[in-house]
Design a protein around this motif. Sequence first.
Motif, PDB file in Angstrom:
ATOM      1  N   GLN A   1      84.741  17.826 121.409  1.00  0.00           N
ATOM      2  CA  GLN A   1      84.584  19.262 121.165  1.00  0.00           C
ATOM      3  C   GLN A   1      85.325  19.691 119.899  1.00  0.00           C
ATOM      4  N   HIS A   2      86.575  19.220 119.728  1.00  0.00           N
ATOM      5  CA  HIS A   2      87.334  19.548 118.515  1.00  0.00           C
ATOM      6  C   HIS A   2      86.621  19.014 117.274  1.00  0.00           C
ATOM      7  N   ALA A   3      86.150  17.777 117.345  1.00  0.00           N
ATOM      8  CA  ALA A   3      85.478  17.165 116.189  1.00  0.00           C
ATOM      9  C   ALA A   3      84.205  17.924 115.839  1.00  0.00           C
ATOM     10  N   ARG A   4      83.454  18.325 116.848  1.00  0.00           N
ATOM     11  CA  ARG A   4      82.227  19.103 116.571  1.00  0.00           C
ATOM     12  C   ARG A   4      82.576  20.463 115.953  1.00  0.00           C
ATOM     13  N   GLY A   5      83.643  21.073 116.402  1.00  0.00           N
ATOM     14  CA  GLY A   5      84.087  22.336 115.804  1.00  0.00           C
ATOM     15  C   GLY A   5      84.490  22.158 114.353  1.00  0.00           C
ATOM     16  N   TRP A   6      85.183  21.046 114.060  1.00  0.00           N
ATOM     17  CA  TRP A   6      85.594  20.757 112.680  1.00  0.00           C
ATOM     18  C   TRP A   6      84.366  20.534 111.800  1.00  0.00           C
ATOM     19  N   ILE A   7      83.386  19.817 112.307  1.00  0.00           N
ATOM     20  CA  ILE A   7      82.142  19.602 111.552  1.00  0.00           C
ATOM     21  C   ILE A   7      81.480  20.939 111.246  1.00  0.00           C
ATOM     22  N   ALA A   8      81.390  21.803 112.238  1.00  0.00           N
ATOM     23  CA  ALA A   8      80.782  23.126 112.017  1.00  0.00           C
ATOM     24  C   ALA A   8      81.577  23.914 110.979  1.00  0.00           C
ATOM     25  N   GLN A   9      82.899  23.830 111.039  1.00  0.00           N
ATOM     26  CA  GLN A   9      83.745  24.515 110.064  1.00  0.00           C
ATOM     27  C   GLN A   9      83.449  24.004 108.652  1.00  0.00           C
ATOM     28  N   GLN A  10      83.357  22.703 108.485  1.00  0.00           N
ATOM     29  CA  GLN A  10      83.094  22.127 107.162  1.00  0.00           C
ATOM     30  C   GLN A  10      81.715  22.538 106.649  1.00  0.00           C
ATOM     31  N   ARG A  11      80.744  22.589 107.536  1.00  0.00           N
ATOM     32  CA  ARG A  11      79.388  22.989 107.129  1.00  0.00           C
ATOM     33  C   ARG A  11      79.338  24.436 106.661  1.00  0.00           C
ATOM     34  N   GLY A  12      80.279  25.258 107.118  1.00  0.00           N
ATOM     35  CA  GLY A  12      80.304  26.659 106.720  1.00  0.00           C
ATOM     36  C   GLY A  12      81.108  26.953 105.464  1.00  0.00           C
ATOM     37  N   ARG A  13      81.834  25.977 104.945  1.00  0.00           N
ATOM     38  CA  ARG A  13      82.722  26.214 103.796  1.00  0.00           C
ATOM     39  C   ARG A  13      81.981  26.760 102.572  1.00  0.00           C
TER      40      ARG A  13
ATOM     41  N   GLY B   1      79.051  28.387 102.403  1.00  0.00           N
ATOM     42  CA  GLY B   1      78.527  29.716 102.676  1.00  0.00           C
ATOM     43  C   GLY B   1      79.589  30.804 102.651  1.00  0.00           C
ATOM     44  N   GLU B   2      80.819  30.456 103.030  1.00  0.00           N
ATOM     45  CA  GLU B   2      81.900  31.449 103.011  1.00  0.00           C
ATOM     46  C   GLU B   2      82.588  31.506 101.647  1.00  0.00           C
ATOM     47  N   GLY B   3      82.158  30.656 100.708  1.00  0.00           N
ATOM     48  CA  GLY B   3      82.696  30.684  99.349  1.00  0.00           C
ATOM     49  C   GLY B   3      83.967  29.887  99.139  1.00  0.00           C
ATOM     50  N   ALA B   4      84.359  29.061 100.133  1.00  0.00           N
ATOM     51  CA  ALA B   4      85.604  28.295 100.035  1.00  0.00           C
ATOM     52  C   ALA B   4      85.471  27.061  99.146  1.00  0.00           C
ATOM     53  N   GLY B   5      84.268  26.533  99.025  1.00  0.00           N
ATOM     54  CA  GLY B   5      84.083  25.345  98.202  1.00  0.00           C
ATOM     55  C   GLY B   5      82.989  24.451  98.752  1.00  0.00           C
ATOM     56  N   PHE B   6      83.062  23.191  98.355  1.00  0.00           N
ATOM     57  CA  PHE B   6      82.056  22.191  98.705  1.00  0.00           C
ATOM     58  C   PHE B   6      82.728  21.120  99.561  1.00  0.00           C
TER      59      PHE B   6
END
Length: 191
Positions: A54-66, A68-73
């Motif tokens: 569950q934590h790993a899937r959350g981290w993956i989702a967080q990275q995929r959103g970077r 779109g939120e303007g944080a980077g690549f």
Amino acid sequence: MPPTPLPPWPVAPPAHGGILLREVVDSDLDMVRELATDPYIAQTGTLPADATEQHARGWIAQQRGRHGEGAGFSFTMADAATGAAVGHCGLWTAELGAGRATAGYVVAPSARGRGFAADALIALTVFGATVPGLFRIGLYIEPWNAPSIRTAERAGYDREGLLRSYHRIGDRRRDMLLYGRVLHGGSGARP
């Protein structure tokens, strides 16, 4: 001043040597969970130690959103020969309006020692040179981290100094070496 908008995600995956950089995807789960077995990684980022699925899937989702939120690549490092995920790297653009970004990289324990980090950093740097307005990429490395220092130097980064008590890692403030690469248009720029 509002943040500088990011350019679109690259159409062709950045690549160099044995690595190509691609989007983080759900099938990277095993690699992400392996990263979480390294206690140092948990101290330096948002992936918890010994991450559950569950934590790993959350981290993956967080990275995929970077992006779109303007944080980077945020990229998965993939072995160019097999397509297997071997690590993660990112180009972080909080200071893009000033022409600066930072980069980070980590290789899964089972894939270390094969030059993947340097290939990924070179690919990331070449990609960074295509980002409008980006003139400099910085790296922050703890002085004891000889493998990361070798990676930075193999990728053409120069040691610029020591920042005392610069960054909190775990429960204490740590010294960090500053490495940098001027991409174009300034003193110290390289092709």
